[in-house]
Design a protein around this motif. Structure first.
Motif: not given
Length: 177
Positions: A38-43, A153-163, A167-170
């Motif tokens: 899943a892409k970050p938003n969906w995950l 702010w963090a929730a709207s930032n793509t790079a942060i969502k990816e990290s 983190w969730l997956r790891e």
């Protein structure tokens, strides 16, 4: 139980958006695959549904998110709240310590909100509009240091969502794996 749910059942139970549900059904054979692909938003959405992760893992995830924007926080009460929340998630702080840190962070947030309101009033009523606007801008800039704004702010930032997704997956194992 979340562990035995199909993608269809999970999406129906948690009222997934049509786009996400269609993607999951077309692209994945199981919730495990959804978690992996899943892409970050969906995950992030999946991870925050009830019973997917333990309360402890959700608390640690919240701390991770706050740490990503901690550099924006200038009030030590906000940073202390993150530290205590992390200790609480690790069973190293009490309910009372968490409540005290939360209260202190709330006071910090309220102080910034009051300052922002004062800045608004100053800008509206001051004779020297340029100076008032400058003062208001500085005051409002400090207001962005509250944990609540930083989290938004963090929730709207793509790079942060990816990290966050990484983190969730790891660091977590959802109940359906």
């Amino acid at each position: 139980m979340t562990q035995d749910m199909t993608i269809e059942q999970f999406c129906t139970k948690h009222k997934a958006c049509e786009e996400g549900k269609e993607w999951a059904l077309a692209s994945c054979a199981s919730m495990k695959e959804v978690w992996e692909k899943a892409k970050p938003n969906w995950l992030l959405w999946v991870a925050t549904r009830p019973s997917v992760l333990t309360d402890k893992k959700l608390r640690l995830f919240a701390v991770f998110c706050a740490r990503q924007v901690q550099h924006l926080m200038t009030d030590p009460r906000s940073i202390e709240a993150i530290d205590v929340a992390e200790k609480y998630a690790q069973d190293k702080a009490s309910d009372d310590e968490l409540a005290a840190a939360r209260s202190a962070a709330s006071y910090a947030s309220a102080a910034y909100a009051s300052a922002a309101y004062a800045a608004y009033e100053a800008a509206a009523y001051a004779a020297d509009a340029a100076n008032a606007a400058s003062w208001a801008a500085r005051t409002v800039a400090r207001a962005v240091n509250t944990a609540a704004y930083a989290a938004a702010w963090a929730a709207s930032n793509t790079a942060i969502k990816e990290s966050q997704a990484a983190w969730l997956r790891e660091n977590t194992t959802p109940n359906f794996l």
